[in-house]
Design a protein around this motif. Structure first.
Motif, PDB file in Angstrom:
ATOM      1  N   THR A  15       4.046  35.127   9.834  1.00  0.00           N
ATOM      2  CA  THR A  15       4.389  35.294   8.427  1.00  0.00           C
ATOM      3  C   THR A  15       5.844  34.955   8.119  1.00  0.00           C
ATOM      4  O   THR A  15       6.234  34.929   6.954  1.00  0.00           O
ATOM      5  N   THR A  45       2.790  39.475  11.997  1.00  0.00           N
ATOM      6  CA  THR A  45       3.980  39.978  11.321  1.00  0.00           C
ATOM      7  C   THR A  45       4.691  41.037  12.148  1.00  0.00           C
ATOM      8  O   THR A  45       4.064  41.738  12.941  1.00  0.00           O
ATOM      9  N   ARG A  64      -4.188  40.902   9.398  1.00  0.00           N
ATOM     10  CA  ARG A  64      -2.871  40.719  10.022  1.00  0.00           C
ATOM     11  C   ARG A  64      -2.823  41.493  11.331  1.00  0.00           C
ATOM     12  O   ARG A  64      -3.571  42.450  11.547  1.00  0.00           O
ATOM     13  N   THR A  66       0.274  43.063  13.944  1.00  0.00           N
ATOM     14  CA  THR A  66       1.714  43.304  14.034  1.00  0.00           C
ATOM     15  C   THR A  66       2.238  42.978  15.423  1.00  0.00           C
ATOM     16  O   THR A  66       1.525  43.077  16.416  1.00  0.00           O
TER      17      THR A  66
END
Length: 86
Positions: A15, A45, A64, A66
């Motif tokens: 991202t 991200t 998403r 992490t």
């Protein structure tokens, strides 16, 4: 952009990109001509905040993961977009 040249099954995208942020790139993908605009986008991200997630979802990301990436978390994010096994 490669998506304009041929179809892909999924986009796995950091991202934070050199020339774009993930939200800008997702919005750009979503405005392309179909079927490229419908490709699932899974963002990677460093931020785990709910505000950042909401912004990415609003921009068009489907899921998403992490950082630091954990194998199980990546797998869980990708499974919904994999073809069903017979």
């Amino acid at each position: 952009m490669c998506l304009a040249a041929r179809p892909y099954d999924l986009v796995l995208m950091d991202t934070v990109l050199p020339d774009y942020d993930g939200s800008q790139m997702a919005k750009r993908i979503r405005t392309m001509q179909a079927p490229s605009s419908d490709v699932p986008i899974v963002g990677i991200t460093a931020s785990g905040s709910s505000e950042d997630l909401q912004g990415l979802v609003e921009a068009g990301l489907n899921a998403r993961v992490t950082k630091p990436i954990q194998g199980r978390a990546l797998y869980a994010a990708l499974v919904p977009f994999l073809p069903a096994q017979a």
